[in-house]
Structure formats: structure tokens, C-alpha cells
Design a protein around this motif. Sequence first.
Motif, PDB file in Angstrom:
ATOM      1  N   GLU A   1       0.822  -1.410   0.050  1.00  0.00           N
ATOM      2  CA  GLU A   1       0.205   0.140   0.155  1.00  0.00           C
ATOM      3  C   GLU A   1       0.866   1.378   0.057  1.00  0.00           C
ATOM      4  O   GLU A   1       0.395   2.314   0.021  1.00  0.00           O
ATOM      5  N   ARG A   2       2.054   1.201   0.324  1.00  0.00           N
ATOM      6  CA  ARG A   2       2.841   2.328   0.225  1.00  0.00           C
ATOM      7  C   ARG A   2       3.199   2.751  -1.252  1.00  0.00           C
ATOM      8  O   ARG A   2       3.708   1.957  -2.149  1.00  0.00           O
ATOM      9  N   ASN A   3       3.100   3.904  -1.636  1.00  0.00           N
ATOM     10  CA  ASN A   3       3.261   4.498  -2.757  1.00  0.00           C
ATOM     11  C   ASN A   3       4.803   4.313  -3.342  1.00  0.00           C
ATOM     12  O   ASN A   3       4.972   3.987  -4.590  1.00  0.00           O
ATOM     13  N   GLU A   4       5.673   4.486  -2.430  1.00  0.00           N
ATOM     14  CA  GLU A   4       6.957   3.930  -2.820  1.00  0.00           C
ATOM     15  C   GLU A   4       7.097   2.471  -3.631  1.00  0.00           C
ATOM     16  O   GLU A   4       7.726   2.571  -4.691  1.00  0.00           O
ATOM     17  N   THR A   5       6.650   1.790  -2.757  1.00  0.00           N
ATOM     18  CA  THR A   5       6.626   0.197  -3.166  1.00  0.00           C
ATOM     19  C   THR A   5       5.887   0.049  -4.558  1.00  0.00           C
ATOM     20  O   THR A   5       6.366  -0.701  -5.615  1.00  0.00           O
ATOM     21  N   GLN A   6       4.719   0.738  -4.792  1.00  0.00           N
ATOM     22  CA  GLN A   6       3.841   0.569  -5.926  1.00  0.00           C
ATOM     23  C   GLN A   6       4.620   1.251  -7.175  1.00  0.00           C
ATOM     24  O   GLN A   6       4.789   0.784  -8.210  1.00  0.00           O
ATOM     25  N   ALA A   7       5.276   2.385  -7.080  1.00  0.00           N
ATOM     26  CA  ALA A   7       6.236   3.128  -7.901  1.00  0.00           C
ATOM     27  C   ALA A   7       7.323   2.263  -8.443  1.00  0.00           C
ATOM     28  O   ALA A   7       7.504   2.163  -9.450  1.00  0.00           O
ATOM     29  N   ARG A   8       7.990   1.583  -7.454  1.00  0.00           N
ATOM     30  CA  ARG A   8       9.157   0.898  -7.858  1.00  0.00           C
ATOM     31  C   ARG A   8       8.699  -0.136  -8.492  1.00  0.00           C
ATOM     32  O   ARG A   8       9.411  -0.604  -9.772  1.00  0.00           O
ATOM     33  N   GLU A   9       7.587  -0.892  -8.117  1.00  0.00           N
ATOM     34  CA  GLU A   9       7.236  -2.117  -8.994  1.00  0.00           C
ATOM     35  C   GLU A   9       6.646  -1.577 -10.246  1.00  0.00           C
ATOM     36  O   GLU A   9       6.850  -2.396 -11.277  1.00  0.00           O
ATOM     37  N   ALA A  10       6.189  -0.537 -10.396  1.00  0.00           N
ATOM     38  CA  ALA A  10       5.555  -0.039 -11.744  1.00  0.00           C
ATOM     39  C   ALA A  10       6.691   0.335 -12.917  1.00  0.00           C
ATOM     40  O   ALA A  10       6.394  -0.076 -13.935  1.00  0.00           O
ATOM     41  N   LEU A  11       7.456   1.003 -12.235  1.00  0.00           N
ATOM     42  CA  LEU A  11       8.676   1.386 -13.126  1.00  0.00           C
ATOM     43  C   LEU A  11      10.015   1.680 -12.610  1.00  0.00           C
ATOM     44  O   LEU A  11      11.115   1.465 -13.347  1.00  0.00           O
ATOM     45  N   LEU A  12      10.117   2.316 -11.418  1.00  0.00           N
ATOM     46  CA  LEU A  12      11.517   2.786 -10.801  1.00  0.00           C
ATOM     47  C   LEU A  12      12.711   1.551 -10.758  1.00  0.00           C
ATOM     48  O   LEU A  12      13.684   2.036 -11.049  1.00  0.00           O
ATOM     49  N   ASP A  13      12.239   0.458 -10.456  1.00  0.00           N
ATOM     50  CA  ASP A  13      13.235  -0.560 -10.487  1.00  0.00           C
ATOM     51  C   ASP A  13      13.863  -1.011 -11.769  1.00  0.00           C
ATOM     52  O   ASP A  13      14.876  -1.511 -11.713  1.00  0.00           O
ATOM     53  N   ALA A  14      13.239  -0.706 -12.793  1.00  0.00           N
ATOM     54  CA  ALA A  14      13.525  -0.948 -13.928  1.00  0.00           C
ATOM     55  C   ALA A  14      14.529   0.086 -14.655  1.00  0.00           C
ATOM     56  O   ALA A  14      14.785   0.075 -15.895  1.00  0.00           O
ATOM     57  N   LEU A  15      14.523   1.325 -13.976  1.00  0.00           N
ATOM     58  CA  LEU A  15      15.487   2.488 -14.566  1.00  0.00           C
ATOM     59  C   LEU A  15      16.647   2.467 -13.797  1.00  0.00           C
ATOM     60  O   LEU A  15      16.878   1.953 -12.704  1.00  0.00           O
ATOM     61  N   PRO A  16      17.737   3.134 -14.728  1.00  0.00           N
ATOM     62  CA  PRO A  16      18.942   3.157 -13.907  1.00  0.00           C
ATOM     63  C   PRO A  16      19.231   4.405 -12.971  1.00  0.00           C
ATOM     64  O   PRO A  16      19.980   5.686 -13.273  1.00  0.00           O
ATOM     65  N   LEU A  17      18.247   4.652 -12.049  1.00  0.00           N
ATOM     66  CA  LEU A  17      18.102   5.517 -11.165  1.00  0.00           C
ATOM     67  C   LEU A  17      19.342   5.395 -10.099  1.00  0.00           C
ATOM     68  O   LEU A  17      19.719   4.296  -9.783  1.00  0.00           O
TER      69      LEU A  17
END
Length: 154
Positions: A85-101
Amino acid sequence: MTPVPRLVTAADAAALAERIAHDLLAFLADRLSSQDEVTVALTGGGMGIGCLRALARLPEREAIDWTRVRLIWGDERWLPLGDPERNETQAREALLDALPLLRDRVIAMPASDEGFDLDEAAEELAKRIAELEEIDLVLLGVGPDAHVASLFPN
């Protein structure tokens, strides 16, 4: 330069999320052509995470130098790290973990299990945000009950 407000409509939520994703990529490309880094405040909710999912499907995202992008959250839920339910978790799963941030360019609200109480976590996040020179773009969604940034009516 102050952007000119404009109204954008779409046939449905999926089409709107895709339009926002395209606009976000164009914004990032434009800003990164004239400055060293860009800071974007993300939002959660159906449209915020839907936009990130749409962006994940766009091959044009590969043209962005994500190492020059800083991300923060405009709203977050006080939950343990990794909670679905955490926004960070959802954002990471949706996109962020796939980016070279770069790890230090992703500024998240400390989680409820990271050794802070709620007030301390808010102070820590406020301190990190205050260190930023500028926030270039803030994404906001409007919930079905008209809440914005987890600020609920009444």
C-alpha cells in the motif's frame, strides 16, 4: 519560464495515463537539454501509478538519462518498507526498479519500520527536500473523494 495552463482530456483513465507519461518524457527531455538534473515529485494513487506503468511501456523512456533525474514523493502512506500500500513500493514495481536511477537521487519518506516515529520521519523528509535547489515538476492526482496529496476534504 512559467508554463501556460492547459486542459487535456482523454477517452478514459488508461489513455490519460499514457498522455501524462508522454508529456512527462517530453518535459524531462526538454529540461535535461538545458540543466544538469531534474527533480520530479511523484504521487501515488490510481493515476499516479498508472502513469508510471504507462511510462514503463514507452520505448522513448530509453532516451532519458535517468541518472540525472531526482525523484521525491509528494505524498506517502506511513507504512513499513515494501508494504504493497506504500506509494514508493507501488512506484518501484510499476517503473522505478527498471530504471538506472542513482540511489541517492530517490528521496522517499522513511518507512514506519526504519527507526523513526512519524514526526521524525516527516522532519527527515522535510530536511532532505529543503536541501534541493528546486522541484521542477510536481505530479498530483485527485482521488474519487477529491483528495489531493493525501489531504482529504473535511
